[in-house]
Design an enzyme around this catalytic site. Structure first.
Site, PDB file in Angstrom:
ATOM      1  N   CYS A   2      17.043  48.241 101.927  1.00  0.00           N
ATOM      2  CA  CYS A   2      15.851  48.807 101.295  1.00  0.00           C
ATOM      3  C   CYS A   2      15.148  49.733 102.280  1.00  0.00           C
ATOM      4  O   CYS A   2      15.434  49.742 103.466  1.00  0.00           O
ATOM      5  CB  CYS A   2      14.908  47.687 100.882  1.00  0.00           C
ATOM      6  SG  CYS A   2      15.704  46.411  99.873  1.00  0.00           S
ATOM      7  N   ARG A  27      18.323  54.703 100.821  1.00  0.00           N
ATOM      8  CA  ARG A  27      18.513  53.322 101.248  1.00  0.00           C
ATOM      9  C   ARG A  27      18.425  52.329 100.091  1.00  0.00           C
ATOM     10  O   ARG A  27      18.701  51.142 100.270  1.00  0.00           O
ATOM     11  CB  ARG A  27      17.467  52.946 102.311  1.00  0.00           C
ATOM     12  CG  ARG A  27      17.522  53.787 103.565  1.00  0.00           C
ATOM     13  CD  ARG A  27      16.464  53.346 104.556  1.00  0.00           C
ATOM     14  NE  ARG A  27      16.754  52.028 105.078  1.00  0.00           N
ATOM     15  CZ  ARG A  27      17.442  51.786 106.200  1.00  0.00           C
ATOM     16  NH1 ARG A  27      17.916  52.795 106.898  1.00  0.00           N
ATOM     17  NH2 ARG A  27      17.663  50.562 106.598  1.00  0.00           N
ATOM     18  N   TRP A  75      16.893  48.096  97.175  1.00  0.00           N
ATOM     19  CA  TRP A  75      18.274  47.852  96.769  1.00  0.00           C
ATOM     20  C   TRP A  75      18.379  46.350  96.562  1.00  0.00           C
ATOM     21  O   TRP A  75      18.235  45.576  97.495  1.00  0.00           O
ATOM     22  CB  TRP A  75      19.259  48.319  97.847  1.00  0.00           C
ATOM     23  CG  TRP A  75      20.694  48.175  97.446  1.00  0.00           C
ATOM     24  CD1 TRP A  75      21.432  49.055  96.717  1.00  0.00           C
ATOM     25  CD2 TRP A  75      21.573  47.083  97.767  1.00  0.00           C
ATOM     26  NE1 TRP A  75      22.714  48.581  96.559  1.00  0.00           N
ATOM     27  CE2 TRP A  75      22.832  47.375  97.195  1.00  0.00           C
ATOM     28  CE3 TRP A  75      21.423  45.887  98.474  1.00  0.00           C
ATOM     29  CZ2 TRP A  75      23.923  46.515  97.310  1.00  0.00           C
ATOM     30  CZ3 TRP A  75      22.506  45.038  98.592  1.00  0.00           C
ATOM     31  CH2 TRP A  75      23.741  45.352  98.006  1.00  0.00           C
ATOM     32  N   ASN A 101      12.842  44.134 104.034  1.00  0.00           N
ATOM     33  CA  ASN A 101      14.252  44.526 103.978  1.00  0.00           C
ATOM     34  C   ASN A 101      15.049  43.441 104.681  1.00  0.00           C
ATOM     35  O   ASN A 101      14.731  43.067 105.805  1.00  0.00           O
ATOM     36  CB  ASN A 101      14.451  45.876 104.681  1.00  0.00           C
ATOM     37  CG  ASN A 101      15.888  46.347 104.629  1.00  0.00           C
ATOM     38  OD1 ASN A 101      16.680  45.843 103.842  1.00  0.00           O
ATOM     39  ND2 ASN A 101      16.232  47.318 105.468  1.00  0.00           N
ATOM     40  N   GLY A 102      16.078  42.921 104.009  1.00  0.00           N
ATOM     41  CA  GLY A 102      16.888  41.861 104.607  1.00  0.00           C
ATOM     42  C   GLY A 102      17.053  40.696 103.652  1.00  0.00           C
ATOM     43  O   GLY A 102      16.766  40.797 102.456  1.00  0.00           O
ATOM     44  N   GLU A 487      40.303  57.130 101.821  1.00  0.00           N
ATOM     45  CA  GLU A 487      38.958  57.691 101.845  1.00  0.00           C
ATOM     46  C   GLU A 487      38.718  58.585 100.624  1.00  0.00           C
ATOM     47  O   GLU A 487      37.634  58.558 100.032  1.00  0.00           O
ATOM     48  CB  GLU A 487      38.750  58.475 103.143  1.00  0.00           C
ATOM     49  CG  GLU A 487      37.426  59.211 103.253  1.00  0.00           C
ATOM     50  CD  GLU A 487      36.202  58.316 103.188  1.00  0.00           C
ATOM     51  OE1 GLU A 487      35.101  58.862 103.017  1.00  0.00           O
ATOM     52  OE2 GLU A 487      36.329  57.076 103.282  1.00  0.00           O
ATOM     53  N   LYS A 491      35.765  57.982  97.824  1.00  0.00           N
ATOM     54  CA  LYS A 491      34.762  58.985  97.448  1.00  0.00           C
ATOM     55  C   LYS A 491      34.677  59.117  95.933  1.00  0.00           C
ATOM     56  O   LYS A 491      33.584  59.192  95.362  1.00  0.00           O
ATOM     57  CB  LYS A 491      35.089  60.355  98.060  1.00  0.00           C
ATOM     58  CG  LYS A 491      34.876  60.469  99.539  1.00  0.00           C
ATOM     59  CD  LYS A 491      33.424  60.596  99.946  1.00  0.00           C
ATOM     60  CE  LYS A 491      32.787  59.303 100.337  1.00  0.00           C
ATOM     61  NZ  LYS A 491      33.312  58.483 101.351  1.00  0.00           N
ATOM     62  N   GLU A 494      33.012  55.975  94.417  1.00  0.00           N
ATOM     63  CA  GLU A 494      31.596  55.852  94.737  1.00  0.00           C
ATOM     64  C   GLU A 494      30.718  56.714  93.843  1.00  0.00           C
ATOM     65  O   GLU A 494      29.657  56.267  93.393  1.00  0.00           O
ATOM     66  CB  GLU A 494      31.355  56.259  96.199  1.00  0.00           C
ATOM     67  CG  GLU A 494      31.807  55.244  97.218  1.00  0.00           C
ATOM     68  CD  GLU A 494      31.554  55.732  98.624  1.00  0.00           C
ATOM     69  OE1 GLU A 494      31.056  54.931  99.440  1.00  0.00           O
ATOM     70  OE2 GLU A 494      31.851  56.901  98.932  1.00  0.00           O
ATOM     71  N   HIS A 510      56.818  50.113  95.123  1.00  0.00           N
ATOM     72  CA  HIS A 510      56.756  48.658  95.225  1.00  0.00           C
ATOM     73  C   HIS A 510      55.651  48.073  94.341  1.00  0.00           C
ATOM     74  O   HIS A 510      55.071  47.040  94.685  1.00  0.00           O
ATOM     75  CB  HIS A 510      56.569  48.239  96.691  1.00  0.00           C
ATOM     76  CG  HIS A 510      57.703  48.626  97.571  1.00  0.00           C
ATOM     77  ND1 HIS A 510      58.935  48.013  97.517  1.00  0.00           N
ATOM     78  CD2 HIS A 510      57.812  49.603  98.507  1.00  0.00           C
ATOM     79  CE1 HIS A 510      59.750  48.572  98.392  1.00  0.00           C
ATOM     80  NE2 HIS A 510      59.087  49.547  99.002  1.00  0.00           N
ATOM     81  N   LYS A 609      22.735  53.551 101.373  1.00  0.00           N
ATOM     82  CA  LYS A 609      23.359  54.200 102.524  1.00  0.00           C
ATOM     83  C   LYS A 609      23.600  53.236 103.681  1.00  0.00           C
ATOM     84  O   LYS A 609      24.652  53.242 104.288  1.00  0.00           O
ATOM     85  CB  LYS A 609      22.459  55.346 102.987  1.00  0.00           C
ATOM     86  CG  LYS A 609      23.042  56.196 104.090  1.00  0.00           C
ATOM     87  CD  LYS A 609      24.199  57.002 103.567  1.00  0.00           C
ATOM     88  CE  LYS A 609      24.754  57.933 104.610  1.00  0.00           C
ATOM     89  NZ  LYS A 609      25.975  58.596 104.128  1.00  0.00           N
TER      90      LYS A 609
END
Length: 614
Positions: A2, A27, A75, A101-102, A487, A491, A494, A510, A609
């Site tokens: 957050c 955030r 968040w 935050n936490g 990656e 992207k 996300e 496979h 983020k």
């Protein structure tokens, strides 16, 4: 994850807090809120589900006067995103307000105790438990707010960055941190408080980064005071921010993400500046040179990271083993910390994190340190927790990355890992002079080559429209470009919410080949390298089953270009530098597909983020 912002001074607090929340919205953006003490000493709390704009609309007709306040963008962890669970949280008497935050891990035990003492709860959050605990201690012990916060935090297990204000006391903010970032800005007779420096730079470049288990007392007309949980006063160093306001603005681009993609020629140059000489014949990472014996005598190197940083670590594994001949293991930090890993005192652990605050990576660092390993950090955020927790390290110097989906930080991490490998290899004598010089010189012109790739921006934009309604993607790569495939898939997931998976191209047969049909786009990284012919065979296998091929090829390629439905050309380079080039079209492809789908590419759903919780 957050965002926290606070202000105490002579200006109107509300506009500063709202602007700060907008800067910190990367955030978290599930809900937002603000608490203000007005000139009558009333404590007003306003909050709203959704983004900061929703809060602004809600508070438009409210009393937002006052020169002290705290604010929060969330968040969600405990409790769904809604108005009730949004921060700030009142205490039961509504005389205290807190932002957090936490995660408070022992919140259930504390909540049960408080319920026994007559407290009631309106939200599903652990944060409300903390503010009720502070009030309970304050009333029971007849103590001031600072003492109550200090005593409460001694009862808390978990991670926190908090700020608390009190009705009737417009001259004080109490703030504290443990395993979650918090920075204090110091201005002319005013204080600023934030999760990172982005909301502060507009007003002051003088900051203090709080350490774990430190409490900051911000009082009007007084100097900043910092104490620990045992009430021992702590010295604090005021640091100068090396950050410009222009770095935090979009600069004419429609989104931060595309701005940051286009910044990469400059950010890679900034990353190498002062580390590669003008002639392109030498690489010096001082963090490595100052501890070169640790690297030269390392039994092995362990890379710990999460998400995009983990993908950068996989590329680091390949280049370090290739050039330095030192065994490397790459671990998800979240798994590493819980599986009782074997760590030797002569191991080197490289921790990679864009924010420098990733909770799992920090915990992995502490575990490795307890076993006597040497810890090297690779981070972007100066003054963050990981650089302070490691023995040495390197900043990637790419500037603030606001888009939640990492782009320039990824290429910055890969660049630093490559320079690290070159530095060690040169010291160890495990690389020929010719290969060393070729690689270093090629690294110096990578920014120019990325600039050339970016000229294809419009053509990628056009053909990406065809894939807007795809429901699944497969990304394939081999060697250095297998992590690039991972990656690229990340992207797309996300920011477009399309399911995508990355695989080593040879592994397709496979299992994943069962997914191939004429509705399955397959992105193949098929640049010219020693595995090129193998990848061509994999493409043939996809084509035989009706798959649609989007190929990343080396300029001048004819074989794959003819096989592919669409192709994007990148300049030739040294094989170990290939990911720095191939990642660019993958970023652009994901961006344009997401924009075509109408997604919020800078703030995709459910993400934030900086992951400062487990």
């Amino acid at each position: 994850m957050c965002g926290i912002v606070g202000y105490l001074g002579d200006r109107d607090a509300y506009p500063i807090l709202i602007k700060g929340l907008h800067r910190l919205e990367y955030r978290g953006y599930d809900s937002a809120g603000v608490a203000l003490i007005n000139p009558k000493n009333d404590l007003n709390v306003y909050k709203a589900k959704g983004k900061v704009a929703e809060l602004e609309e809600f508070a438009e007709s409210k009393d937002t006067t006052g020169t002290i306040g705290i604010a929060h963008t969330r968040w969600a962890t405990h409790g769904e995103p809604n108005n009730v669970n949004a921060h700030p949280h009142y205490s039961q008497s509504e005389t205290l307000a807190l932002i957090h935050n936490g995660i408070i891990e022992n919140y259930a035990v504390l909540k049960a105790m408080l319920i026994e003492h007559g407290f009631t709860f309106s939200s599903s959050t652990d944060t409300e438990v903390l503010i009720q605990l502070i009030e309970y201690i304050k009333v029971t012990n007849k103590c001031d707010l600072f003492t109550a916060v200090q005593l409460a935090l001694n009862e808390v297990i978990g991670a926190y960055a908090i700020a608390v204000i009190e009705k009737g006391n417009p001259d004080q903010i109490i703030a504290a941190r443990k395993s979650s970032p918090l920075v204090v800005g110091i201005g002319e007779n005013e204080f600023f408080l934030a999760s990172d420096a982005t909301p502060i730079i507009e007003y002051t470049n003088q900051v203090v980064y709080l350490d774990d288990e430190e409490i900051a007392i911000l009082r009007r007309g007084e100097e900043l005071k910092v104490v620990d949980l045992k009430n021992v006063e702590r010295s604090h160093e005021i640091k100068k921010l090396e950050l410009s306001l222009s770095q935090l603005e979009k600069g004419g681009y429609p989104h931060f993400m595309i701005k940051e993609i286009f910044e990469q020629p400059k950010t890679i140059l900034d990353c190498t500046r002062g580390r590669i000489n003008v002639e392109g014949t030498s690489v010096v990472l001082s963090g490595v040179i100052d501890h070169k014996e640790k690297f030269l005598n390392a039994r092995r190197i362990i890379i710990v990271a999460c998400g995009t940083s983990w993908h950068a670590g996989l590329i680091g594994e390949h280049v370090i083993e290739d050039l330095c001949r030192i065994p490397v293991e790459v671990e998800y930090a979240s798994e590493f910390r819980y599986r009782n890993p074997v760590i030797y005192p002569d191991d080197v652990v490289i921790a990679i994190s864009q924010s420098g605050e990733t909770a799992d990576t920090l915990a992995a660092i502490e575990l490795a340190k307890s076993k006597g390993a040497f810890i090297y950090g690779i981070c972007n955020a100066i003054g963050s927790s990981i650089p302070r927790a490691t023995h040495s390290g390197s900043y990637i110097h790419v500037g603030p990355e606001i888009g939640v989906a990492s782009t320039k930080a990824f290429t910055g991490q890969v660049t630093v890992l490559t320079m690290l490998a070159l530095t060690i290899a040169k010291e160890k004598g495990s690389i020929t002079e010719e290969k060393f010089l070729n690689t270093v010189k090629e690294l110096t012109i990578i920014p120019e080559k990325i600039g050339h790739i970016l000229t294809q921006h419009e053509s990628i934009h056009q053909f990406s429209k065809i894939f807007t309604y795809a429901k699944n993607f497969i990304y394939l790569g081999r060697g250095y470009n297998y992590p690039s495939a991972l990656e690229g898939a990340l992207k797309l997931k996300e920011i477009s919410y399309i399911h995508a998976e990355g695989y080593p191209a040879a592994e397709m047969k496979h299992g994943p080949i069962a997914l191939i049909d004429n509705e399955m786009p397959v992105v193949v990284i098929a640049t010219h390298n020693e595995l090129y012919e193998k990848v061509v065979s994999n493409i043939q296998e996809v084509k035989a089953r009706g798959g649609k091929i989007i190929a990343i090829v080396t300029e001048g390629d004819e074989t794959v270009t003819k096989l592919a439905d669409y192709s994007i050309a990148v300049p030739a380079t040294e094989e170990c530098l290939d990911p720095l080039l191939t990642s660019i079209p993958l970023q652009l492809l994901a961006y344009h597909i997401a924009v075509n789908k109408g997604r919020d590419v800078d703030q995709p759903r459910n993400l934030a983020k900086s992951v400062t919780v487990e």
